[in-house]
Motif scaffolding. Structure first.
Motif, short mmCIF file in Angstrom:
data_model
loop_
_atom_site.label_atom_id
_atom_site.label_comp_id
_atom_site.label_asym_id
_atom_site.label_seq_id
_atom_site.Cartn_x
_atom_site.Cartn_y
_atom_site.Cartn_z
N VAL A 163 0.88 -1.31 0.21
CA VAL A 163 -0.04 -0.01 -0.05
C VAL A 163 0.99 1.33 0.12
O VAL A 163 0.62 2.28 -0.66
N LYS A 164 1.90 1.30 0.87
CA LYS A 164 2.98 2.42 1.00
C LYS A 164 4.14 2.49 0.04
O LYS A 164 5.01 3.27 0.13
N GLY A 165 3.93 1.50 -1.05
CA GLY A 165 5.11 1.33 -2.13
C GLY A 165 6.22 0.51 -1.72
O GLY A 165 7.25 0.69 -2.50
N LYS A 166 6.21 -0.02 -0.57
CA LYS A 166 7.29 -0.73 -0.43
C LYS A 166 7.32 -2.17 -1.08
O LYS A 166 6.62 -2.72 -1.71
N PRO A 167 8.61 -2.45 -1.79
CA PRO A 167 8.70 -3.64 -2.60
C PRO A 167 8.28 -5.16 -1.84
O PRO A 167 8.47 -5.27 -0.62
N ILE A 168 7.64 -5.84 -2.58
CA ILE A 168 7.07 -7.25 -2.11
C ILE A 168 7.95 -8.08 -2.99
O ILE A 168 8.00 -8.06 -4.24
N ALA A 242 -1.34 -1.55 5.68
CA ALA A 242 -1.53 -0.14 5.68
C ALA A 242 -3.05 0.48 5.42
O ALA A 242 -3.34 1.40 5.81
N ASN A 243 -3.76 -0.49 4.79
CA ASN A 243 -5.28 -0.10 4.52
C ASN A 243 -6.02 -0.48 5.65
O ASN A 243 -7.21 -0.50 5.65
N GLY A 244 -5.41 -1.09 6.72
CA GLY A 244 -6.31 -1.66 7.86
C GLY A 244 -7.00 -2.86 7.73
O GLY A 244 -8.05 -3.16 8.07
N VAL A 245 -6.43 -3.76 6.84
CA VAL A 245 -7.08 -4.84 6.50
C VAL A 245 -6.16 -6.24 6.87
O VAL A 245 -4.94 -6.01 6.58
N ASP A 246 -6.61 -7.12 7.30
CA ASP A 246 -6.10 -8.48 7.50
C ASP A 246 -5.77 -8.97 6.19
O ASP A 246 -6.87 -9.61 5.37
N LEU A 247 -4.70 -9.35 5.67
CA LEU A 247 -4.35 -9.68 4.56
C LEU A 247 -4.78 -11.33 4.42
O LEU A 247 -5.35 -11.81 3.33
N ASN A 248 -4.95 -11.93 5.63
CA ASN A 248 -5.31 -13.30 5.43
C ASN A 248 -6.87 -13.46 5.46
O ASN A 248 -7.27 -14.42 6.03
N ARG A 249 -7.67 -12.54 5.19
CA ARG A 249 -8.79 -12.55 5.06
C ARG A 249 -9.39 -11.81 3.80
O ARG A 249 -10.47 -11.64 3.13
N ASP A 250 -8.36 -11.50 2.80
CA ASP A 250 -8.48 -10.85 1.77
C ASP A 250 -8.41 -11.87 0.46
O ASP A 250 -8.36 -11.55 -0.82
#
Length: 383
Positions: A163-168, A242-250
């Motif tokens: 979300v904040k532009g950090k590399p994955i 950073a969007n306030g979301v649990d990634l393991n629910r997306d």
């Protein structure tokens, strides 16, 4: 693991970012994984009573009860102080650990009274670190990936941005003739450090130079996305991105860029004719447990996970490898996504928050070896 920040970089009462200070004591949070200003309040230093109090806040609500904390403490003179931590709308999960260099950590005694965690600490002019778990930073993952990429069969590449532009990053074996893939995921939830402690030796074993590993890689490529949530790791979040979301629910919504990046990666592998064969997602919780898909769910090689974990369990007479099968298509977890989209097994590999660190390492290595052995066999039936 190498840390970015050391006490040598911190000068007593210099113009560093600090959460709070008195005339003789500073509590600092200007380092990766630290509890950011937005996630704490009511920081008070009482020099007379030698007490520091801090209230921990979640990044947003509702949220899993996993209050993270990480601070540095400096005092003009050596003294014993009491750090008191409270939690907004939650309870304490992580037991305190102390370091004097950011690398070597020791558990320290503490008491919880009326929801207040009290920790006695000896502090002085040299930096004292205190955190809920050992620190594993974004840079640690980058350094590890760069080391692995020195082998000619391994690439270390960016697959997307947070979300904040950090590399994955992905760590990937580059064997074009090999069409089956083992997928490894980690750090969807920032404080779940014991999961990361398992992921490192698990992957190192898969990519190692043993006869088994070399033969396994002739049959399977491996792709690892070890740090799914670099924003949350950097900012000391309890659970979310950073969007306030649990990634393991997306994994059934695909609204978060971190999840989208991995889905795109796996979808493209399949589109070119390759096959996802198995996936392992590393996490931490209150105990050691392996969340699996049921063997009658309809996935290919239906007994692969049973055969793997049963074999692992047989190697540990004094440890129970707990398998907990289940499925919930509405929940949006990674293992369900893999089973539904690719028709293969996936597990959530959970290490306990307080599991012995040397045991985590040994179990992970044995888990990697037994998984390779199992995937090289037919798993249509129980072994």
């Amino acid at each position: 693991m190498k840390r970015i920040v050391t006490s040598a970089l911190l000068t007593l009462f210099a113009a560093s970012s600090f959460a709070c200070q008195s005339n003789k004591i500073q509590l600092l949070n200007d380092f990766p994984n630290a509890t950011s200003d937005a996630l704490m309040t009511n920081c008070v230093i009482d020099e007379q009573n030698k007490r520091i109090t801090v209230k921990l806040l979640p990044e947003n609500k509702p949220i899993n009860n996993s209050p993270w904390y990480a601070f540095q403490l400096i005092s003009e003179k050596p003294q014993e102080i009491t750090l008191t931590l409270t939690v907004e709308d939650g309870t304490h999960r992580y037991h305190p650990k102390v370091s004097h260099d950011g690398e070597s950590w020791q558990a320290v005694d503490y008491q919880v009274v009326d929801d207040k965690m009290n920790v006695k600490l000896n502090i002085g002019p040299k930096t004292t670190w205190i955190a809920g778990q050992e620190l594993i930073t974004n840079q640690d993952y980058v350094d590890w990936g760069n080391e692995l990429s020195q082998f000619e069969f391994i690439d270390h590449k960016v697959i997307g941005k947070s979300v904040k532009g950090k590399p994955i990053y992905q760590i990937i074996t580059n064997q074009p003739a090999v069409k089956q893939w083992l997928v490894v995921l980690g750090r969807q939830h920032p404080p779940e450090v014991t999961g990361a402690m398992a992921l490192f030796p698990f992957v190192d074993t898969l990519l190692g130079n043993s006869e088994l590993a070399r033969y396994f890689r002739q049959q399977y490529n491996i792709v690892i996305v070890p740090n799914m949530n670099p924003d949350g790791v950097e900012l000391g979040f309890w659970r979310h991105n950073a969007n306030g979301v649990d990634l393991n629910r997306d994994w059934n919504k695909f609204k978060q860029p971190e999840v989208i990046a991995v889905d795109k990666l796996l979808t493209e592998l399949v589109a070119r004719g390759d096959k996802v064969a198995m996936a392992v997602d590393f996490h931490s919780t209150h105990k050691d447990i392996f969340y699996t898909m049921p063997n009658d769910y309809g996935v290919q090689q239906p007994y692969l996970v049973n055969n793997w974990l049963n074999k692992l369990d047989s190697q540990y007479p004094d440890f129970n490898v707990i398998q907990k099968p289940g499925n919930n298509p509405q929940m949006g977890v990674f293992k369900q996504y893999v089973a539904d989209k690719f028709d293969v097994h996936a597990i959530t590999y959970e290490m306990g928050d307080n599991t012995d660190r040397s045991f985590i390492d040994k179990l992970a290595k044995d888990a990697a070896n037994t998984l390779m052995q199992t995937m090289l066999k037919n798993n249509e039936k129980l072994h």
